[in-house]
Structure formats: C-alpha cells, structure tokens
Design a protein around this motif. Structure first.
Motif, mmCIF file in Angstrom:
data_model
loop_
_atom_site.group_PDB
_atom_site.id
_atom_site.type_symbol
_atom_site.label_atom_id
_atom_site.label_comp_id
_atom_site.label_asym_id
_atom_site.label_seq_id
_atom_site.Cartn_x
_atom_site.Cartn_y
_atom_site.Cartn_z
ATOM 1 N N GLU A 1 1.861 8.745 15.043
ATOM 2 C CA GLU A 1 1.780 8.172 13.705
ATOM 3 C C GLU A 1 0.330 7.770 13.462
ATOM 4 O O GLU A 1 -0.215 6.928 14.177
ATOM 5 N N ASP A 2 -0.300 8.391 12.479
ATOM 6 C CA ASP A 2 -1.721 8.133 12.279
ATOM 7 C C ASP A 2 -1.997 7.299 11.046
ATOM 8 O O ASP A 2 -3.126 7.223 10.566
ATOM 9 N N GLU A 3 -0.964 6.659 10.499
ATOM 10 C CA GLU A 3 -1.143 5.839 9.306
ATOM 11 C C GLU A 3 -0.415 4.521 9.445
ATOM 12 O O GLU A 3 0.572 4.405 10.166
ATOM 13 N N VAL A 4 -0.941 3.532 8.754
ATOM 14 C CA VAL A 4 -0.240 2.270 8.555
ATOM 15 C C VAL A 4 0.044 2.160 7.061
ATOM 16 O O VAL A 4 -0.567 2.863 6.257
ATOM 17 N N PRO A 5 0.983 1.307 6.654
ATOM 18 C CA PRO A 5 1.318 1.220 5.223
ATOM 19 C C PRO A 5 0.123 0.924 4.325
ATOM 20 O O PRO A 5 0.077 1.368 3.178
ATOM 21 N N MET A 6 -0.870 0.200 4.839
ATOM 22 C CA MET A 6 -2.027 -0.122 4.002
ATOM 23 C C MET A 6 -2.835 1.116 3.637
ATOM 24 O O MET A 6 -3.559 1.111 2.638
ATOM 25 N N HIS A 7 -2.729 2.190 4.416
ATOM 26 C CA HIS A 7 -3.437 3.418 4.057
ATOM 27 C C HIS A 7 -2.863 3.997 2.764
ATOM 28 O O HIS A 7 -3.602 4.478 1.899
ATOM 29 N N LYS A 8 -1.541 3.960 2.649
ATOM 30 C CA LYS A 8 -0.920 4.401 1.401
ATOM 31 C C LYS A 8 -1.362 3.490 0.246
ATOM 32 O O LYS A 8 -1.667 3.969 -0.861
ATOM 33 N N ALA A 9 -1.421 2.191 0.522
ATOM 34 C CA ALA A 9 -1.834 1.246 -0.509
ATOM 35 C C ALA A 9 -3.269 1.516 -0.951
ATOM 36 O O ALA A 9 -3.593 1.435 -2.140
ATOM 37 N N LEU A 10 -4.134 1.854 0.005
ATOM 38 C CA LEU A 10 -5.525 2.159 -0.341
ATOM 39 C C LEU A 10 -5.604 3.358 -1.269
ATOM 40 O O LEU A 10 -6.337 3.339 -2.263
ATOM 41 N N ARG A 11 -4.861 4.417 -0.934
ATOM 42 C CA ARG A 11 -4.878 5.602 -1.797
ATOM 43 C C ARG A 11 -4.397 5.251 -3.195
ATOM 44 O O ARG A 11 -4.949 5.705 -4.200
ATOM 45 N N GLU A 12 -3.368 4.415 -3.268
ATOM 46 C CA GLU A 12 -2.819 4.007 -4.559
ATOM 47 C C GLU A 12 -3.860 3.230 -5.364
ATOM 48 O O GLU A 12 -4.044 3.446 -6.572
ATOM 49 N N MET A 13 -4.565 2.324 -4.703
ATOM 50 C CA MET A 13 -5.562 1.512 -5.401
ATOM 51 C C MET A 13 -6.722 2.355 -5.912
ATOM 52 O O MET A 13 -7.191 2.166 -7.040
ATOM 53 N N ILE A 14 -7.191 3.287 -5.080
ATOM 54 C CA ILE A 14 -8.319 4.119 -5.507
ATOM 55 C C ILE A 14 -7.907 5.039 -6.646
ATOM 56 O O ILE A 14 -8.610 5.167 -7.658
ATOM 57 N N VAL A 15 -6.741 5.700 -6.499
ATOM 58 C CA VAL A 15 -6.281 6.614 -7.544
ATOM 59 C C VAL A 15 -6.039 5.861 -8.846
ATOM 60 O O VAL A 15 -6.417 6.328 -9.927
ATOM 61 N N ASN A 16 -5.420 4.687 -8.789
ATOM 62 C CA ASN A 16 -5.194 3.906 -10.000
ATOM 63 C C ASN A 16 -6.509 3.551 -10.680
ATOM 64 O O ASN A 16 -6.636 3.616 -11.912
ATOM 65 N N THR A 17 -7.499 3.181 -9.891
ATOM 66 C CA THR A 17 -8.806 2.850 -10.455
ATOM 67 C C THR A 17 -9.402 4.047 -11.179
ATOM 68 O O THR A 17 -9.918 3.924 -12.296
#
Length: 505
Positions: free
Chosen positions: A293-309
């Motif tokens: 497993e190469d991700e933690v939930p915050m990685h998904k959150a980061l992608r969401e924050m950048i894309v939303n911006t």
C-alpha cells in the motif's frame, strides 16, 4: 442565515448581519446591503435595531412595522430601484423583541444565473459585495467576474480563435495521455491522434462560425505554454511555496513564470502534489493481494485540494493561485469565490466547478471528485487523519477563496525504506529531512514517482524536483550506489528504475 432573533444582544454586526435604526421609513442604504448580501453569502437586515460603538446590537424598535414591510415590498419589486427581487414572503416579517417591534429581512445568496443583483439601471455603478462589516461597490473587473459566473457554460469551454496546437506543450500532452492510458486500458480514445484526443477531452473545440477546430481555454490552461496562457489571461499566475524555515523567505518555490518548465496546470499539479505528498508518512503495510500500500488517506485529500483549487479558480481574475506549505499548515488560495456559495459547497451534493472541463480532465485520471462529495470527503479525511477540520475562507473585492489545513498534530519524523527477500523485512534505511525539511525528501519523491510510472529519465526528475540537472544526477548516482535504484541504458537514453523488491515506507 440562522440567528436567534430573541437574543440579538448576543450578536455583533458583521458580514452576515446589518442593523439599521429605520424608525419611520426604509433607509436608502438598505439597497446597498440587499445587493451585497445577494451577491455574496446572504445575510439578515434588521430594521429597528442599532449598532453601538462596540459593534453590539441594541433593539430600538420601529413605529409601524406593517407600513415598513409594505414600503419595502413596493421598492424591492420596482425595477427602477433594484435589478431583481430574490425574496419570498416568509423572508420578510416583523418580530416583537423586548416589547418593541422590529422588521427582519432575510436575504439569500442569489443564484449565480441572476447575479449581479444591483441598484438602479447600471450594474457597473450599482453592484455591491459584502466584505467585513461593510457594503463595497464593485469595480468593472469585479462585475465582469460575476457575469462570467452567470453564464450557462463555464468559461473554460470558450474556443480561442486564432490559436492552434502550437500553444500546447506536447510533452505535457503526452504525459497526460500516458496517465490516461494507464487508467483506461484499451479505451477507444487511446487510438486517436493528438488532435482528436484533445477534442475528445475538451481541450479543443469547434467554432460555430467557421467550423474549424481551435484550443479551448481549458486546453490552453491544462497543456499550454505559460507565455501563451498569459496572452489570453494576463493575470494568470501559479505559485507554490515551502516556508519551512522562519529565517528564510521560502525554502523552495515553484512559479509558472520561471521559464524552466511549461507553467501549465497539469505540470503544476504534479510538481505540487509530489512535494506535498512527501509531507505525509506512508506506513509499511500490504494489501490483500500482497502488494504494498503506497498511499495514506491524506494523499487522496491532497489531490482533492489541489484539483479543487485549480478547477474553481477564476483565471481571468486577480492575484493568481498560491499554495503554501508551512511546518504546521497547508494553504490553497485561488481567485474567485465558490460558485454555488460556500454553504452549499460545504454541504456537498452540488457539483458546480468554475472550470468544469478542467475538472473533467482531472477526473478522467481519477483525480478530483465530480459528484459534489469531494469537500465533505475532505472534511472526513482531515478529521480522522489530522484531528481537525479544513478552514474555508471567502473574501470579496476581489473575490478569493482560501483553504487552510492544520497539520501541526502530524508527526514529521522522517521516512523509512525497508526491504528483504520477502519485500517487507529487515534491511532498513532511513531518509531524514534536512534543516529545510526538503533535501532528502527528494529521495522519497523520486521513489514515489518511479513506483507510479515504472521508470524515469533524468530530465523527468529535474522537472519534478525543480533542481538543477547536476544536483539531480548526483542524487541519482547516490541512490544507485545505495541499491535503491538501478540505471538502464546509455547516456541519452538512460532511465532509472526501482531495484527489484525495494519498497518505501
């Protein structure tokens, strides 16, 4: 807005509450407030209530509430007075407080399709927004921004006549296509040539007048060269800063105008994501199929924050996009407010991105949430992983949205690389952050990138890290010597891969 009318003394006048003494008649200033509330987040106007010097509210009362209400309805329905009535009967009423009558007017945020709500006949001279405790007259640029949001189609669908595919950085286009193919094996679009593929995803479109194909605003932003983007959008600017040492203005910075990379949204996304991703540890764990497993939930959150911006930004607006990483926080700021309103956006269920085509392009790579649940999911992840909730702040004049994440509770003690014959055991190597918090983190960024893409060329990593070619090569040589990477091929064709069974914690 919900306030306890029977407990007005508990409130102060602010960006959502406006008190007016209005003992005998409707004051003219009420229409500035009506316009400003309708064009921002809504609010409550209280007639017969005074604001004291300390900004507290005190009930004074009106002489005849029924007359005031009648006068108000006559005026709000007069197109010579105000552009549109957005109120229903139950939004205007009288109330008895402390034995005195007051009038309450609840003004909602107007639907974007009927904004701006303005006074008189000229929107350029009668449009207001609420900022702090005051009503502020909009300038022409601010009114133009409101009209852009009122359009049925989003701005990024606009076809840019006179431009052709030369405005695209084709390396960026091909990087996007490689990610797309990895997510959609065998997709019919994968067989299309570049122009047809760009038309399929909305980066190019037909002009109805001449029937020819041109780049769209979305395509230019996503794949264009910075110097071509700024010809269309002069205030376009992307800025990522790491402010990890209080003695230094910034310890790392990426800006779209630097000239050493494309300056477009797609490349900016990965520059920023890989640098922010390294801030969140990845504990060693295996999935059910035995892979790491190469991700933690915050990685998904980061992608969401950048894309939303990126997807909610007004690229014709002022000040550009600024993303800042500090030791205790992350912040994401973009020009423009939330199109459906902050309250609606936070509640979820409504997808109304300012740049719907850009959102679609990221969505095709499984980046960003298009169903309107992205922000509620972000709150859930931050709550569970960081013990805190994101803070959204919207200001106007000009409109700007800032999202701040408190990461002060998160341990930032380094990274560990583990490997053994089984891919999960004893040989341990620790990657520690340097005094600036980013030097050896570059190793983690490199490993994460190659893990996702299978291999990397030196120029790919130079672009990713924002380092010089010489420094990047030195780091790669060290990682080869340490057994983390293996090099393949000759000088110009050399690529780097992860050593077999090497995994990163």
């Amino acid at each position: 807005m919900e306030i306890d009318i029977n407990n007005l003394t508990a409130y102060l006048e602010d960006h959502r509450i406006e008190a007016k003494t209005a003992k005998k008649q409707i004051p003219n200033s009420i229409w500035e407030t009506y316009s400003s509330f309708a064009n921002t987040e809504g609010g409550v106007i209280l007639l017969g209530v005074a604001e004291e010097n300390d900004h507290s509210l005190s009930v004074r009362g009106v002489e005849d509430s029924h007359k005031l209400i009648g006068d108000f309805w006559n005026m709000v329905n007069n197109r010579q007075k105000v552009s549109v009535n957005i109120l229903t009967n139950n939004m205007v009423y009288d109330q008895t407080i402390e034995g005195k009558q007051i009038v309450v007017i609840e003004v909602p945020r107007a639907d974007r399709t009927i904004r701006p709500v303005y006074i008189g006949q000229d929107p350029m001279r009668g449009t207001y927004v609420r900022y702090g405790e005051g009503d502020h007259l909009c300038n022409r640029d601010q009114v133009a921004a409101i009209y852009r949001d009122a359009a049925a189609s989003t701005t990024d669908t606009k076809v840019l006549k006179g431009l052709d595919m030369s405005v695209f950085d084709m390396n960026t286009v091909h990087d996007y296509r490689n990610y797309f193919n990895g997510k959609h094996s065998g997709h019919v679009w994968s067989k299309q040539d570049d122009e047809l593929f760009l038309r399929s995803i909305g980066a190019m479109g037909f002009d109805r007048e001449d029937g020819r194909v041109y780049p769209t605003v979305a395509g230019l932003l996503m794949f264009g060269h910075e110097y071509d983007i700024t010809r269309e959008m002069p205030d376009y600017f992307l800025d990522y800063r790491e402010q990890l040492d209080p003695k230094i203005r910034w310890t790392h910075r990426i800006v779209s105008s630097s000239g050493d990379w494309s300056g477009n949204l797609f490349d900016f996304f990965f520059h920023v994501y890989h640098r922010l991703r390294s801030a969140f540890p990845v504990p060693f764990q295996l999935s059910q199929d035995g892979s790491r497993e190469d991700e933690v939930p915050m990685h998904k959150a980061l992608r969401e924050m950048i894309v939303n911006t990126l997807a909610h930004s007004d690229y014709y607006g002022q000040k550009g996009i600024v993303i800042i990483r500090r030791p205790d926080s992350l912040s994401f700021a973009n020009p423009g407010d939330m199109r459906p309103g902050l309250k609606t956006a936070l509640s979820g269920g409504t997808s109304d991105a300012r740049n719907a085509t850009i959102m679609k392009m990221f969505g095709l790579l499984d980046f960003g949430e298009r169903a309107g649940s992205g922000i509620p999911d972000l709150f859930d992840i931050c709550n569970s992983e960081l013990g805190t909730q994101p803070d959204y702040n919207v200001i106007y004049a000009p409109a700007r949205t800032t999202l701040t994440i408190d990461i002060s509770k998160m341990a930032q003690t380094g990274r560990t690389i583990k490997a053994d014959d089984n891919g999960n055991a004893d040989d341990k190597r620790t990657i520690k952050a340097d005094d600036n918090g980013n030097a050896d983190d570059k190793r983690t960024i490199i490993v994460d990138y190659i893990h996702r893409n299978g291999e990397a060329k030196t120029e790919d990593l130079v672009k990713l890290l924002g380092s010089s070619t010489t420094r990047t090569k030195v780091l790669l040589y060290q990682m080869v010597d340490e057994g983390i990477l293996v090099s393949c091929g000759g000088n110009r064709n050399r690529t780097y891969k992860l050593k077999e069974q090497e995994v990163v914690k």
